[in-house]
Scaffold this active site. Structure first.
Site, PDB file in Angstrom:
ATOM      1  N   TYR A  28     -87.070 -11.522 -78.480  1.00 17.40           N
ATOM      2  CA  TYR A  28     -87.441 -11.357 -77.075  1.00 17.40           C
ATOM      3  C   TYR A  28     -87.095  -9.979 -76.525  1.00 17.40           C
ATOM      4  O   TYR A  28     -87.577  -9.588 -75.464  1.00 17.40           O
ATOM      5  CB  TYR A  28     -86.742 -12.430 -76.215  1.00 17.40           C
ATOM      6  CG  TYR A  28     -85.247 -12.502 -76.424  1.00 17.40           C
ATOM      7  CD1 TYR A  28     -84.687 -13.475 -77.238  1.00 17.40           C
ATOM      8  CD2 TYR A  28     -84.378 -11.589 -75.808  1.00 17.40           C
ATOM      9  CE1 TYR A  28     -83.323 -13.551 -77.442  1.00 17.40           C
ATOM     10  CE2 TYR A  28     -83.017 -11.655 -76.009  1.00 17.40           C
ATOM     11  CZ  TYR A  28     -82.487 -12.650 -76.838  1.00 17.40           C
ATOM     12  OH  TYR A  28     -81.144 -12.720 -77.045  1.00 17.40           O
ATOM     13  N   HIS A  81     -76.898 -12.312 -78.262  1.00 18.90           N
ATOM     14  CA  HIS A  81     -76.022 -13.070 -77.349  1.00 18.90           C
ATOM     15  C   HIS A  81     -74.799 -13.588 -78.111  1.00 18.90           C
ATOM     16  O   HIS A  81     -73.665 -13.444 -77.676  1.00 18.90           O
ATOM     17  CB  HIS A  81     -76.819 -14.210 -76.744  1.00 18.90           C
ATOM     18  CG  HIS A  81     -75.984 -15.231 -76.027  1.00 18.90           C
ATOM     19  ND1 HIS A  81     -75.332 -14.961 -74.846  1.00 18.90           N
ATOM     20  CD2 HIS A  81     -75.676 -16.507 -76.334  1.00 18.90           C
ATOM     21  CE1 HIS A  81     -74.670 -16.038 -74.454  1.00 18.90           C
ATOM     22  NE2 HIS A  81     -74.859 -16.996 -75.340  1.00 18.90           N
ATOM     23  N   ARG A  98     -76.242  -5.022 -73.398  1.00 17.21           N
ATOM     24  CA  ARG A  98     -75.791  -5.855 -74.514  1.00 17.21           C
ATOM     25  C   ARG A  98     -76.325  -5.273 -75.812  1.00 17.21           C
ATOM     26  O   ARG A  98     -77.520  -5.328 -76.068  1.00 17.21           O
ATOM     27  CB  ARG A  98     -76.299  -7.285 -74.305  1.00 17.21           C
ATOM     28  CG  ARG A  98     -75.580  -8.340 -75.116  1.00 17.21           C
ATOM     29  CD  ARG A  98     -76.257  -9.696 -74.985  1.00 17.21           C
ATOM     30  NE  ARG A  98     -77.500  -9.757 -75.747  1.00 17.21           N
ATOM     31  CZ  ARG A  98     -78.391 -10.736 -75.654  1.00 17.21           C
ATOM     32  NH1 ARG A  98     -78.207 -11.744 -74.813  1.00 17.21           N
ATOM     33  NH2 ARG A  98     -79.494 -10.710 -76.374  1.00 17.21           N
TER      34      ARG A  98
END
Lengths: 373, 326, 357
Positions: free
Chosen positions: C267, C258, C254
């Site tokens: 994170y 998100h 990714r």
């Protein structure tokens, strides 16, 4: 100049802090070129330029907090329209602080006992114009039933019969009139004095209404007892220096009484202007609620249509109302001769609980004196 | 005393209770390292460690079921469901187990869980993120349903919910998460559950509401006062069990009642409130009661969302209709 | 004691990180025309994706989930599917949708908060926001195909986070035991918002979750468009002709948060994105095409321009679409709107007059 406002950078974010500018004032930027790094409660994001153009102003320095929707960057532009950052919908952000004030855990205290009545009883009472507080309850726990309302009607002094057939429930202004007039009748002690004003010597095209209003202002200064409010329950009265004249205006929907505030400060032309404005705003129902409140004395020009003398009704807490009938040409006596003169009938009703006969007659006298000047 | 937003007050309450009670476990998707997608659990991982703040795998039914297991063994799980629209896989666990554990075991095993989730529309999120279906939980015997409407009440009611020996579904109005700040004292004092809060005293109309609609209701009451109508605004807070007595006393005083909620009209919690008002305060009513609610449609996507949420205007119109009855 | 079962999970890669072909290659590796089509599509997706993020940051689009770095997965799947196969997407599948007839502007419409963005003009399923729930729909649709003896298959795409959901195992289990013509494709981009692949499951691969459901699973290099396309074609053939389900785990990364409402820097270990970027699919294919002298710098420039233009057109289309009338909230509630809801719809009609004139 085009202004780019800070859009909502996340799901309902109220503000963001400028971390670092990538451009400076005077730079020419392309569409999508990264302008600035903004830190929100959730993320650090780069904000790209929505326009191509020259940057004229940066609305903040590094570490400054910008509210969502506030200007972020100004671009040079021929357009005058400001871009609001086109956020979908309205932002739930606020400078306000939560003010809980007096939050009560549980319920607020009751300040008065209320009437318990069957819904059918309430409807019936409204139709018959019965005040529920006058009805004797016979139901459980002080409950008023429909029968109780009927009983009350039967015991009424006058033999009013209930309306039969197709009836129309009064609504809006008519309804208020029915209730207000009944209340006035119950409380006020009215006396009406009538007299004529001789307008024969007035120049043609004189604005009678404006003169009348000015006359009331002056009479109110001489006899302020009629420019007052009275509370029959506490037996207190409040005499006013200001003269707020209620002007009764008729319309298709009923009577409205807009108030000319501080008439004592207005010149003839201004009074006329106010009167015309009110006539118009009553007709097109645009008159504001606040303009219908606060009259210290009222003028009712019922003579526009017909009628000489009347016994106009006072609406508490006021204590006086001046009714003006239709001006007419008539025979008057002058220097022992019969001449044709122009006469305007006036009827002054005053509340004899708060105004004396002497005060009232002197008031009316002053009005007529000023009118005839 | 510090000024904070509603979501910060939630964070504050969680931190306080975790500090005070070693049995409190916080769990959910993205709650530990990320601090929660709305940052409701920010900083808790650093303070209390990975055995007390759990980033769960992506499975709501599992989160609810795990919580049941933990709670029966004496732990106090506070589980987060990322949005109310995603709590539905957990309905089987909630209805068949969470709500019934005490009853089925005749008190031998209990289920003192708190299930927290952001709910309601108005944050321009994608579909499924705008649910307001508190009625599903209010209809389930054995549950408590609690909805705060301000930072101070979020703090006090969340503490009360965590300390409560019965399961609580704690619905946080996402639209109010960052709306304005309030002084909240981090003193660990809980507010009472099962009781309404009267936010504004009034004489003419009783307005009953909860959650984000408290904001529009208070604004409407302010506007109405300017035209001479005095509205009593009651924040239900604990939807279930309902403190109907506070509402009834108010209706007996004012004689007029309007319920305002974001959830769809049919079978919303407003229906329950009006039914009880009709049953127990009918003779005090001067006017038929009204409900101002979301429409009986799926919550529209972001472009039409604001027309779905009951507006201040609709509330004012309803009150004015009530005032036509003397 | 005896061993009653063992399993194997193959890993497929044809075009490696250095843009070199493996020894055994599928026909696609020599198909210049198709490879150029795939390259152009991946580039279009990348440009549109970047623009969508910019639109969100400038307040013109709602929350948007980027597909950056995963272009090969979705473009490859879309190319492998037959027209009358059924697609059950999740929400990152732009590369697949545009090959099935969905316009770029319609994709923007959905993320812009307009319900019409979800009405694709074909028989595919709409987006699925509740994670993993759509895999059961895929199984159901596959059953309908089998029942009617049609020569079609269903593709169900999910993220690796979804494989923790009970619904997904239920769907795979029934697909296995009922022999349903469905291919489950997992876009394993290593992150489920902030939860890493390692924290999601202890299973060594996602692919092997199929073993528990009784069918084969394989891992594929999700940055290798040739592997993605070829293995999907093979899996669909199996499903269509033999009614056998399969699980394809596409391993990729990714390359953005998100969604635009997330901040991965909270994170995501520093530099991981940079390191993984070296494997990204578009550059990998470009180098290969240039090596084969099938692609020039000039063509690259022209492609960038043409993509930018196409995206511009799509954005203009999206921004200028007439909003739905507010009463349309009631339009698709039932086949015919029950009478009792008409007063509510009328209320909205009044509001519509004020709002949209």
């Amino acid at each position: 100049m085009k202004i780019f406002h800070l859009p909502d950078l996340g799901e309902g974010l109220a503000e963001a802090e400028i971390r670092e500018w990538y451009v400076k004032e005077g730079d020419v930027v392309k569409v999508d070129q990264p302008l600035v790094s903004m830190e929100t409660a959730k993320a650090v994001v780069d904000v790209p330029s929505p326009y191509a153009g020259k940057i004229v102003q940066l609305h903040g320095k590094a570490n400054e907090i910008i509210k969502t929707g506030a200007p972020l960057i100004s671009y040079e532009s021929d357009e005058v329209v400001a871009d609001k950052g086109s956020v979908v919908g309205k932002l739930e952000t606020s400078e306000k602080k939560w003010n809980d004030g007096d939050v009560i855990v549980g319920g607020a205290k009751k300040t008065s006992t209320t009437i318990k009545a069957m819904p059918a009883a309430r409807v019936l009472a409204q139709q018959l114009n019965v005040n529920l507080s006058d009805v004797k309850p016979t139901g459980r726990d002080g409950l008023i039933t429909a029968d109780d309302v009927k009983q009350h009607m039967n015991q009424a002094a006058t033999s009013t019969t209930a309306l039969t057939g197709a009836t129309e429930g009064l609504r809006g202004v008519r309804r208020v009139m029915a209730q207000t007039m009944a209340q006035s009748h119950r409380e006020v002690v009215p006396v009406t004095i009538i007299e004529d004003a001789d307008l024969t010597d007035l120049p043609p095209k004189t604005d009678i209404t404006a003169r009348l209003l000015q006359a009331i202002v002056i009479a109110a200064k001489e006899e302020p007892a009629l420019n007052a409010w009275f509370d029959g329950k506490s037996l207190e009265r409040k005499v006013f220096n200001e003269v707020h004249i209620g002007l009764a205006v008729d319309s298709a929907e009923g009577l409205f009484v807009p108030v000319i505030k501080n008439a004592e400060t207005l010149a003839d032309a201004e009074l006329r202007k106010k009167v015309d404005e009110y006539k118009k705003s009553v007709m097109d129902r645009s008159v504001a609620a606040k303009d219908l409140q606060g009259a210290t004395i009222t003028l009712s020009n019922f003579g526009m249509i017909t009628g000489k003398y009347a016994t106009p009704i006072i609406v508490p807490p006021a204590v006086a109302i001046l009714g003006c009938g239709r001006s007419r040409d008539t025979v008057i006596a002058r220097n022992g001769q019969m001449v044709i003169g122009r006469v305007m009938p006036l009827s002054l009703t005053f509340d004899h609980r708060a105004v004396t006969g002497g005060e009232a007659t002197r008031f009316l006298g002053a009005v007529i004196r000023e009118l005839q000047k | 005393m510090a000024e904070m937003t509603l979501v910060e007050a939630v964070n504050q309450a969680l931190a306080y209770e975790m500090g005070a009670n070693a049995d409190v476990i916080v769990m959910g998707e993205d709650v530990a390292r990320n601090g929660g997608v709305f940052r409701a659990t920010l900083g808790l991982l650093d303070k209390f460690g990975p055995e007390r703040i759990l980033d769960t795998p992506l499975a709501e039914s599992m989160i609810a079921g795990l919580a049941v297991g933990m709670a029966t063994q004496g732990l106090k799980p506070v589980a987060e469901f990322q949005f109310m629209g995603f709590i539905y896989p957990a309905m089987d666990e909630i209805i068949n187990h969470v709500a019934r554990m005490r009853n089925r075991t005749r008190g031998r095993l209990t289920c003192p869980v708190v299930f927290r989730t952001p709910f309601g529309a108005g944050i321009h999120a994608p579909e499924h993120h705008s649910e307001s279906t508190e009625a599903y939980f209010a209809h389930t015997p054995g549950l408590r349903v609690v909805i705060p409407s301000s930072p101070a009440r979020a703090y006090g009611l969340l503490l009360a919910s965590i300390r409560d020996p019965d399961p609580v579904v704690f619905l946080e109005p996402s639209r109010l998460y960052r709306y304005a700040k309030q002084e909240v004292n981090n003193d660990g004092k809980a507010l009472p559950l099962d009781v309404c809060f009267t936010l504004r005293s009034g004489e003419d109309v009783t307005l009953v509401t909860w959650g984000a609609m408290v904001k529009e209701s208070l604004a409407a009451a302010e506007t109405l006062l300017a035209s001479g109508v005095s509205v009593e605004v009651i924040d239900v807070a604990t939807i279930k069990p309902l403190d109907i007595n506070t509402i009834l006393a108010s209706v007996e005083k004012t004689g007029r009642c309007v319920v305002v909620h974001e959830a769809p009209l049919t079978c919303g919690v407003g229906a329950e409130i009006i039914a009880q008002v009709a049953e127990k305060a009918l003779f005090s009513l001067k006017a038929p009661p009204e409900r101002v609610t979301g429409f009986d449609t799926i919550v529209p996507y972001a472009k039409m969302e604001k027309y779905y949420i009951p507006s201040e205007k609709r509330i004012i119109e309803a009150v004015n209709r009530l005032m036509e009855y003397a | 004691m005896k061993i009653v079962d063992r399993f194997e999970v193959p890993y497929y890669q044809y075009l490696n990180e250095e843009s070199h072909l493996a020894d055994v290659i599928p026909p696609l590796a020599e198909d210049q025309k198709t490879l150029l089509d795939l390259y152009r599509l991946m580039m279009l997706v990348r440009v549109m994706d970047t623009k969508a993020i910019a639109l969100q940051r400038t307040g013109k689009l709602g929350t948007y989930p980027s597909t950056r770095g995963q272009e090969a997965v979705f473009v490859g799947i879309g190319n492998a599917m037959e027209k009358d196969d059924i697609l059950v997407p999740y929400y990152r599948d732009m590369g697949t949708l545009i090959q099935r007839g969905t316009k770029l502007s319609q994709i923007l419409q959905y993320w812009g908060g307009d319900e019409r963005g979800n009405c694709f003009g074909n028989h595919d399923f709409p987006y699925s926001v509740p994670i993993g729930s759509q895999t059961l729909h895929a199984a159901g649709a596959a059953y309908a195909i089998k029942y009617r003896k049609e020569k079609r298959a269903v593709v169900s795409i999910i993220g690796e986070g979804a494989t923790s959901q009970g619904d997904v195992y239920e769907a795979m289990n029934v697909a296995g035991v009922w022999k349903l013509p469905v291919v489950f494709i997992v876009c394993n981009n290593q992150w489920a918002i902030s939860v890493s692949r390692e924290a999601q499951t202890a299973a060594h691969t996602i692919a092997q979750k199929a073993i528990a459901a009784g069918f084969e699973g394989e891992q594929i290099d999700g940055n290798d468009i040739i592997a993605v396309q070829h293995r999907t074609v093979e899996a669909l053939k199996l499903a269509r002709e033999k009614g056998q389900p399969r699980l394809l785990e596409m391993v990729c990364y990714r390359q953005h948060d998100h969604t635009t409402a997330d901040d991965a820097s909270r994170y995501e270990p520093k530099n991981t994105r940079e390191t993984e970027w070296k494997k990204e699919p578009i550059e990998r294919l470009r180098r290969f095409l240039v090596e084969k002298k099938w692609w020039t710098d000039q063509q690259e420039t022209e492609l960038q321009e043409s993509c930018a233009k196409q995206v511009d057109v799509a954005v203009q289309e999206y921004l200028s679409v007439t909003p739905q009338p507010l009463e349309s909230m009631f339009d698709y509630l039932y086949a015919e709107l029950p009478e009792i809801y008409i007063p509510q719809r009328d209320l909205l009609k009044e509001v519509e007059k004020v709002v949209h004139g």
